[in-house]
Design an enzyme around this catalytic site. Structure first.
Site, short mmCIF file in Angstrom:
data_model
loop_
_atom_site.label_atom_id
_atom_site.label_comp_id
_atom_site.label_asym_id
_atom_site.label_seq_id
_atom_site.Cartn_x
_atom_site.Cartn_y
_atom_site.Cartn_z
N TYR A 106 3.37 6.84 7.53
CA TYR A 106 3.78 7.25 6.40
C TYR A 106 4.37 8.65 6.14
O TYR A 106 3.57 9.31 7.30
CB TYR A 106 2.86 7.02 5.51
CG TYR A 106 2.53 5.87 4.97
CD1 TYR A 106 3.20 5.33 3.61
CD2 TYR A 106 1.50 4.85 5.41
CE1 TYR A 106 3.03 4.00 3.06
CE2 TYR A 106 1.35 3.57 4.78
CZ TYR A 106 1.87 3.13 3.93
OH TYR A 106 1.55 1.85 3.15
N ARG A 111 -1.65 9.69 -0.49
CA ARG A 111 -1.40 10.58 -1.63
C ARG A 111 -2.52 11.12 -1.95
O ARG A 111 -2.24 12.42 -2.20
CB ARG A 111 -1.04 9.45 -3.03
CG ARG A 111 0.37 8.87 -2.71
CD ARG A 111 0.63 7.67 -3.86
NE ARG A 111 0.35 8.21 -5.14
CZ ARG A 111 0.12 7.54 -6.29
NH1 ARG A 111 0.05 6.39 -5.88
NH2 ARG A 111 -0.31 8.11 -7.24
N ARG A 126 1.01 -2.75 1.74
CA ARG A 126 1.28 -3.28 0.38
C ARG A 126 1.32 -1.68 -0.29
O ARG A 126 0.60 -1.16 -0.80
CB ARG A 126 -0.03 -3.74 -0.18
CG ARG A 126 -0.54 -4.99 0.72
CD ARG A 126 -1.54 -5.83 -0.33
NE ARG A 126 -2.66 -6.24 0.70
CZ ARG A 126 -3.88 -6.85 -0.18
NH1 ARG A 126 -4.08 -6.61 -0.98
NH2 ARG A 126 -4.44 -7.48 1.16
N ASP A 173 2.23 1.08 -3.00
CA ASP A 173 1.91 1.13 -4.50
C ASP A 173 3.21 1.30 -5.40
O ASP A 173 4.42 1.49 -4.75
CB ASP A 173 1.25 2.47 -4.61
CG ASP A 173 -0.12 2.27 -4.24
OD1 ASP A 173 -0.59 1.26 -3.89
OD2 ASP A 173 -0.88 3.37 -4.17
#
Lengths: 268, 268
Positions: B111, B207, B51, B53
């Site tokens: 990622y 992040r 999911r 952002d």
């Protein structure tokens, strides 16, 4: 004082490099001139090495401008990047001698045309490449590129811009010298790069060369027919121009005496 | 029939993957569900592996949906690409068995966070990387990454999403297993890649890890202090989250029995 800069831009939302009546929309030249005026409080004309068309990108455009301001090149770089929109960036700035001209001093320009050759489009590559879903024979495209090399009339692929260059007058207005022309596939990817370096390019020339090379890659045009189109130098040929968003001005070369930073950047 | 797809998207203009009340703006899930409904004339819920952002991109998201339609996976791929906006693309489509679930069958997610580490911004890289102008010590960032490896509580870097996964209940709600964590500089470029692979990630985790690693790279935080932050697993630490536009979900891995195409794509 004359400042030269290496300029990078995302051309998507610009009506090309060259200043236009403002009703046509923003241009790279106009955007740079406004930024310079905001910093120095005086208008300076921006001269570019290549007049890229609407929608065309650049990673290695070179410009110059005259200024009375006493800012150092490094301060110019930082100040311009602070006021420019994030679609235009100054990669380097350098003081150059009076005899330097971004356009007339340039020895060659290099363009890269990027094709995304896969049945599915790419959402992340789409902004900077042309999605071409049909299979392409890269070997044939590369073979055809050989016929583009050297000094010849490129009238098949474009027309001469309104040429104000006093060093290149006369009847051979579509004659240019191609120093590099090749089509390569990135290892195991759908990316095809068509790279061209020439002393100068006609208006629309790279996009029309690529459009015609894509017909060769599809085997709708033989390499011999491609060679014949180049040799005839007539505009009545079957290739349409490839769209502008796949095209990028990646490098401009100058004589070593100007000691400019290399403006080449990996376009991968 | 259950169809799984590899999905690529430019997240710039989307409010993340997960469907929201429409007043919040478009989402990837909502955009895919609308496209599927246009093709099959029936609503199918889209389930995604990650999911992402708001503003986060993906080159290798994986989704699945149930459908009564008898279209083949290849036809689904073409039909979806024909109706989706050019910011979302279907890279592959495959029929999968009833027991497959894009989220719960996934073994790991990967990622990539991209930093553009140069005094000047990049107009062409800016959409998919975070411009960080101060010098960074990549060796120290890489050394700090070692403390992220293995199975541990990552509570320092995020909170658990509203977890509906019945296979992962209980008190260890911030425990995840990190399989890969490294920071590398692309040869002679301003590009720094921070790559992470884990069984699953907390909300905002990549992040916040990158935001804290950037403090290490600036030598405002030592590697020992970084290790301590990881070990304490408390949210009161100095690193702010790096902005979303530098982040991309590049790959999701599944057990071999599902025989899904690799969704990894060079993010260079």
């Amino acid at each position: 004082m004359i400042i030269a800069c290496g300029i990078e831009y995302d051309g998507t939302d610009y009506h090309g490099f060259q200043r236009q009546p403002s009703s046509h929309g923003p241009t790279i030249q106009g955007t740079l001139e406004e930024a310079i005026e905001r910093i120095s409080s005086a208008f300076s004309v921006v001269h570019g090495a290549g007049r890229t068309d609407s929608g065309v990108h650049a990673s290695g455009q070179v410009i110059h401008f005259h200024t009375e301001s006493r800012l150092t090149p490094e301060v110019w770089k930082r100040a311009l990047n602070a006021v420019l929109p994030n679609t235009v960036a100054v990669r380097w700035a350098s003081e150059v001698p009076e005899r330097f001209h971004a356009r007339f001093s340039a020895q060659s320009r290099s363009y890269r045309y990027t094709v995304w050759n896969d049945s599915a489009p790419s959402a992340l590559r789409g902004r900077y490449s042309y999605h071409y879903p049909r299979p392409l024979h890269i070997g044939l495209m590369q073979a055809a590129c050989q016929y583009l090399m050297g000094r010849k009339d490129f009238g098949a692929f474009g027309h001469s811009p309104d040429d104000t260059n006093p060093t290149r007058p006369g009847p051979h207005h579509c004659v240019r010298t191609m120093l590099e022309a090749r089509c390569t596939q990135q290892d195991n990817t759908a990316l095809i790069y068509c790279d061209f370096t020439a002393d100068a390019f006609l208006t629309g020339m790279v996009r029309r060369m690529v459009g015609t090379l894509l017909l060769v890659g599809q085997q709708r045009l033989s390499v011999a027919e491609f060679a014949n189109i180049v040799q005839r130098a007539e505009k009545t040929h079957p290739g349409s121009a490839a769209p502008s968003h796949g095209l990028c001005l990646v490098r401009v070369d100058y004589p070593e005496k100007f000691a400019l930073p290399s403006s080449q950047m990996s376009a991968d």
